[in-house]
Design a protein around this motif. Structure first.
Motif, PDB file in Angstrom:
ATOM      1  N   ASN A   1       0.896  -1.179   0.395  1.00 39.29           N
ATOM      2  CA  ASN A   1      -0.074   0.057  -0.133  1.00 39.29           C
ATOM      3  C   ASN A   1       0.980   1.375   0.387  1.00 39.29           C
ATOM      4  OD1 ASN A   1      -2.611  -1.297   0.083  1.00 39.29           O
ATOM      5  ND2 ASN A   1      -1.985  -2.033   2.535  1.00 39.29           N
ATOM      6  N   LYS A   2       2.349   0.886  -0.463  1.00 37.37           N
ATOM      7  CA  LYS A   2       3.190   2.182  -0.069  1.00 37.37           C
ATOM      8  C   LYS A   2       3.108   3.146   1.219  1.00 37.37           C
ATOM      9  CE  LYS A   2       3.169   1.529  -5.486  1.00 37.37           C
ATOM     10  NZ  LYS A   2       2.734   2.317  -6.784  1.00 37.37           N
ATOM     11  N   PRO A   3       3.529   2.430   2.122  1.00 32.71           N
ATOM     12  CA  PRO A   3       3.072   4.292   3.057  1.00 32.71           C
ATOM     13  C   PRO A   3       3.545   4.662   3.508  1.00 32.71           C
ATOM     14  CG  PRO A   3       3.779   1.798   4.181  1.00 32.71           C
ATOM     15  CD  PRO A   3       3.396   1.629   2.839  1.00 32.71           C
ATOM     16  N   ILE A   4       3.264   6.451   3.489  1.00 30.81           N
ATOM     17  CA  ILE A   4       4.170   7.239   3.452  1.00 30.81           C
ATOM     18  C   ILE A   4       5.453   6.672   3.876  1.00 30.81           C
ATOM     19  CG2 ILE A   4       4.405   9.616   3.994  1.00 30.81           C
ATOM     20  CD1 ILE A   4       1.343   9.691   3.417  1.00 30.81           C
ATOM     21  N   LEU A   5       5.433   6.380   5.713  1.00 30.05           N
ATOM     22  CA  LEU A   5       6.323   6.399   6.534  1.00 30.05           C
ATOM     23  C   LEU A   5       6.367   4.636   6.513  1.00 30.05           C
ATOM     24  CD1 LEU A   5       8.591   7.006   8.959  1.00 30.05           C
ATOM     25  CD2 LEU A   5       6.787   7.913  10.044  1.00 30.05           C
ATOM     26  N   VAL A   6       7.714   4.143   7.009  1.00 30.16           N
ATOM     27  CA  VAL A   6       7.606   3.002   7.393  1.00 30.16           C
ATOM     28  C   VAL A   6       9.080   3.070   8.167  1.00 30.16           C
ATOM     29  CG1 VAL A   6       8.586   0.980   6.294  1.00 30.16           C
ATOM     30  CG2 VAL A   6       6.857   2.110   5.219  1.00 30.16           C
ATOM     31  N   GLU A   7       8.435   2.836   9.504  1.00 29.63           N
ATOM     32  CA  GLU A   7       9.306   2.559  10.742  1.00 29.63           C
ATOM     33  C   GLU A   7       9.683   1.405  11.184  1.00 29.63           C
ATOM     34  OE1 GLU A   7      10.381   4.954  15.208  1.00 29.63           O
ATOM     35  OE2 GLU A   7       8.895   5.844  13.506  1.00 29.63           O
ATOM     36  N   LEU A   8      10.804   1.223  10.813  1.00 30.37           N
ATOM     37  CA  LEU A   8      11.244  -0.767  11.534  1.00 30.37           C
ATOM     38  C   LEU A   8      12.578  -0.601  12.499  1.00 30.37           C
ATOM     39  CD1 LEU A   8      11.019  -2.104   8.199  1.00 30.37           C
ATOM     40  CD2 LEU A   8       9.478  -2.095   9.344  1.00 30.37           C
ATOM     41  N   HIS A   9      12.311  -0.904  13.849  1.00 32.67           N
ATOM     42  CA  HIS A   9      12.819  -0.930  14.449  1.00 32.67           C
ATOM     43  C   HIS A   9      13.729  -2.025  15.383  1.00 32.67           C
ATOM     44  CE1 HIS A   9      11.117   2.428  17.185  1.00 32.67           C
ATOM     45  NE2 HIS A   9      11.285   2.731  16.399  1.00 32.67           N
ATOM     46  N   ASP A  10      13.283  -2.860  14.048  1.00 34.89           N
ATOM     47  CA  ASP A  10      14.531  -4.350  13.726  1.00 34.89           C
ATOM     48  C   ASP A  10      14.220  -4.559  12.407  1.00 34.89           C
ATOM     49  OD1 ASP A  10      15.943  -6.357  14.217  1.00 34.89           O
ATOM     50  OD2 ASP A  10      14.346  -7.778  14.662  1.00 34.89           O
TER      51      ASP A  10
ATOM     52  N   PHE B   1      20.153  -5.434   1.642  1.00 32.30           N
ATOM     53  CA  PHE B   1      20.079  -4.047   1.216  1.00 32.30           C
ATOM     54  C   PHE B   1      19.297  -3.373  -0.552  1.00 32.30           C
ATOM     55  CE2 PHE B   1      23.027  -1.327  -2.253  1.00 32.30           C
ATOM     56  CZ  PHE B   1      23.069  -0.425  -0.720  1.00 32.30           C
ATOM     57  N   ASP B   2      19.389  -5.366  -0.376  1.00 29.39           N
ATOM     58  CA  ASP B   2      18.602  -4.885  -2.694  1.00 29.39           C
ATOM     59  C   ASP B   2      17.624  -4.998  -1.952  1.00 29.39           C
ATOM     60  OD1 ASP B   2      21.436  -5.659  -4.449  1.00 29.39           O
ATOM     61  OD2 ASP B   2      20.955  -7.622  -4.095  1.00 29.39           O
ATOM     62  N   GLN B   3      16.934  -5.646  -1.079  1.00 23.07           N
ATOM     63  CA  GLN B   3      15.263  -5.128  -0.762  1.00 23.07           C
ATOM     64  C   GLN B   3      15.076  -4.296  -0.804  1.00 23.07           C
ATOM     65  OE1 GLN B   3      15.260  -8.370   1.692  1.00 23.07           O
ATOM     66  NE2 GLN B   3      14.668  -9.898   0.163  1.00 23.07           N
ATOM     67  N   PHE B   4      16.134  -3.530   0.090  1.00 23.56           N
ATOM     68  CA  PHE B   4      15.257  -2.189   0.659  1.00 23.56           C
ATOM     69  C   PHE B   4      15.587  -1.022  -0.322  1.00 23.56           C
ATOM     70  CE2 PHE B   4      18.310   1.950   1.109  1.00 23.56           C
ATOM     71  CZ  PHE B   4      17.041   2.213   1.892  1.00 23.56           C
ATOM     72  N   LEU B   5      16.334  -1.365  -1.544  1.00 24.81           N
ATOM     73  CA  LEU B   5      16.526  -0.377  -2.814  1.00 24.81           C
ATOM     74  C   LEU B   5      15.316  -0.271  -3.684  1.00 24.81           C
ATOM     75  CD1 LEU B   5      20.073  -1.156  -4.274  1.00 24.81           C
ATOM     76  CD2 LEU B   5      19.478   0.850  -2.905  1.00 24.81           C
ATOM     77  N   GLU B   6      14.306  -1.431  -3.865  1.00 31.34           N
ATOM     78  CA  GLU B   6      13.374  -1.295  -4.321  1.00 31.34           C
ATOM     79  C   GLU B   6      12.220  -0.767  -3.195  1.00 31.34           C
ATOM     80  OE1 GLU B   6      12.982  -2.112  -7.158  1.00 31.34           O
ATOM     81  OE2 GLU B   6      15.226  -2.136  -7.241  1.00 31.34           O
ATOM     82  N   MET B   7      12.406  -0.695  -1.749  1.00 29.07           N
ATOM     83  CA  MET B   7      10.843  -0.618  -1.549  1.00 29.07           C
ATOM     84  C   MET B   7      10.010   0.597  -1.648  1.00 29.07           C
ATOM     85  SD  MET B   7      12.335  -1.610   2.261  1.00 29.07           S
ATOM     86  CE  MET B   7      10.392  -0.874   3.331  1.00 29.07           C
ATOM     87  N   GLU B   8       9.616   1.003  -1.746  1.00 30.51           N
ATOM     88  CA  GLU B   8       8.968   2.340  -2.487  1.00 30.51           C
ATOM     89  C   GLU B   8       7.598   2.929  -1.083  1.00 30.51           C
ATOM     90  OE1 GLU B   8       6.005   3.592  -6.289  1.00 30.51           O
ATOM     91  OE2 GLU B   8       6.921   1.648  -5.385  1.00 30.51           O
ATOM     92  N   SER B   9       8.281   3.859  -1.009  1.00 31.78           N
ATOM     93  CA  SER B   9       7.642   4.207   0.237  1.00 31.78           C
ATOM     94  C   SER B   9       7.922   6.385   0.012  1.00 31.78           C
ATOM     95  CB  SER B   9       7.892   4.607   1.504  1.00 31.78           C
ATOM     96  OG  SER B   9       7.571   4.740   3.094  1.00 31.78           O
ATOM     97  N   TYR B  10       7.450   6.653   0.707  1.00 32.13           N
ATOM     98  CA  TYR B  10       8.296   8.595   0.704  1.00 32.13           C
ATOM     99  C   TYR B  10       9.418   8.371   2.031  1.00 32.13           C
ATOM    100  CZ  TYR B  10       8.803  13.579   0.737  1.00 32.13           C
ATOM    101  OH  TYR B  10       9.246  14.709   0.558  1.00 32.13           O
ATOM    102  N   THR B  11       9.080   8.148   3.262  1.00 34.87           N
ATOM    103  CA  THR B  11       9.971   8.204   4.218  1.00 34.87           C
ATOM    104  C   THR B  11      10.504   6.131   4.630  1.00 34.87           C
ATOM    105  OG1 THR B  11       9.628  10.216   5.386  1.00 34.87           O
ATOM    106  CG2 THR B  11      11.378   9.231   6.189  1.00 34.87           C
ATOM    107  N   ILE B  12      11.247   6.033   5.013  1.00 35.84           N
ATOM    108  CA  ILE B  12      11.792   5.199   5.891  1.00 35.84           C
ATOM    109  C   ILE B  12      13.236   5.428   5.889  1.00 35.84           C
ATOM    110  CG2 ILE B  12      12.905   2.335   4.812  1.00 35.84           C
ATOM    111  CD1 ILE B  12      11.820   3.052   1.898  1.00 35.84           C
ATOM    112  N   ALA B  13      12.646   4.775   7.858  1.00 30.61           N
ATOM    113  CA  ALA B  13      14.006   4.548   8.545  1.00 30.61           C
ATOM    114  C   ALA B  13      14.111   3.477   9.220  1.00 30.61           C
ATOM    115  CB  ALA B  13      12.846   5.262   9.958  1.00 30.61           C
TER     116      ALA B  13
END
Length: 397
Positions: free
Chosen positions: A252-261, A267-279
């Protein structure tokens, strides 16, 4: 001489002004007096500055349920309804309530004053006392229920508050370890699945009380595949080493994704993530990953996200990284700007941030922050003309 004040006989402009000056708890108390009082409270809250003035409307769903509200016109104070379970009404100690005093104002004669010490909210919720408990950052009020209220009962309370304050519930915090699998499924389906009569909530926070076991990971997988949050998705938990990444979690492409773990994301999966802000905290990314990220950005690659904050698994020497790329001919002197900021705190702590701006030929700018060698941030600014007013420190030299 009568001590009653004819509040409802005031001109509407004056009455609306008075109602807007009242605290959220006082407004709810008045709304319960009669249908007319509720209508007037809703009318006061329907004005533009009130309708757009809600910073937070959150339901914390755990063994101790809470409803949290925050408004811009009440500074940074959170107004908290704390829902507690009392098996029998007589176990709730009655005291003189604020609502009772309000009723004495609105009634024409003393004989008409309501004598009950309880205020009823919905079918199963009781407010014995409208005098709140105050803290530095929040003001709380206890609300009792005669049974262990489930999501449907709490939703009745939520709908009442939504009606009075002219705003909808937006944030949901689920402490999944407090419920069994079946209850968790029902809760998520109720609040995070679109239906004909109810829209899914936009923000979901999942909070674990202890490190996950394999069955907890299975539950999280089920929840993430079913939820439809499109504003904020926050995971505060520790997964097992077997937990696997699925693109479906972020469909659903959330505007903010925040993952504490975030150790389960490569790294390759991270490059393909789609969101405005990722923490991403507690990531497995290394120094070489961040060097590759900078090189990709400089070569013209544009990610699907715009802001990232990543806690590295090892020290990131950003000066060494940029210097190596300069030696390899990846940058010109015009492209790269460096600055450094040091913050000293009252407790004696020091934070050091190294900042690089990388200007591309297409006028896009990447601003990199590395704080205390482990927290890596990248702000991606695509259109310099469009963003220069919002980010003058990035685009203006």
């Amino acid at each position: 001489m009568s001590s009653e004040f004819p509040l409802f006989l005031l001109p509407m402009l004056v009455l609306n002004r008075i109602l807007k000056l009242m605290t959220p708890f006082e407004l709810v108390a008045i709304s319960l007096c009669s249908k007319k009082s509720k209508m007037l409270c809703k009318s006061a809250r329907s004005q533009m500055e009130c309708r757009t003035g809600t910073n937070m409307f959150l339901l914390k769903f755990s063994s101790n349920k809470e409803i949290r509200l925050e408004f811009i016109y009440h500074m940074k104070i959170q107004w908290v309804f704390k829902i507690e379970w009392a098996p029998k009404r007589n176990q709730i100690l009655p005291r003189k309530s604020l609502l009772r005093r309000f009723l004495s104002i609105f009634q024409k004669t003393p004989q008409e004053v309501h004598t009950t010490t309880f205020s009823q909210l919905g079918t199963n919720f009781i407010v014995p006392d409208w005098i709140p408990t105050e803290d530095t950052s929040e003001v709380s009020l206890k609300v009792f229920t005669s049974r262990d209220s489930g999501f449907a009962d709490v939703n009745t309370f939520i709908l009442y508050l939504s009606d009075v304050f002219n705003t909808r519930l937006t944030d949901f915090e689920l402490h999944y370890h407090d419920f069994n699998r079946e209850d968790n499924e029902k809760i998520v389906d109720f609040y995070f699945r679109n239906s004909e009569n109810k829209k899914s909530l936009s923000s979901l926070s999942l909070v674990g009380a202890h490190p996950n076991a394999s069955e907890d990971d299975e539950l999280i997988d089920l929840i993430l595949c079913r939820q439809e949050a499109d504003c904020r998705l926050k995971l505060s938990m520790e997964h097992t080493s077997n937990f696997q990444f699925k693109t479906e979690y972020f469909r659903n492409k959330p505007i903010l994704v925040e993952l504490h773990d975030s150790s389960w994301i490569s790294f390759d999966q991270f490059l393909e993530m789609e969101s405005y802000t990722i923490a991403l905290y507690r990531s497995i990314f290394k120094f070489t990953d961040f060097k590759l990220l900078i090189e990709k950005w400089n070569s013209g690659w544009t990610p699907k996200w715009r802001v990232i904050m990543v806690e590295s698994s090892e020290e990131v020497n950003i000066d060494e990284c940029v210097s190596e790329l300069v030696v390899l001919g990846r940058f010109s002197e015009v492209q790269v700007e460096r600055s450094e900021v040091k913050d000293e705190y009252s407790d004696g702590g020091v934070s050091q941030r190294i900042i690089y701006k990388i200007h591309r030929s297409d006028k896009a700018v990447g601003q990199i922050f590395v704080e205390n060698s482990f927290m890596f941030s990248l702000y991606v600014m695509i259109d310099s003309e469009k963003n220069s007013r919002l980010y003058p420190q990035v685009f203006l030299s």
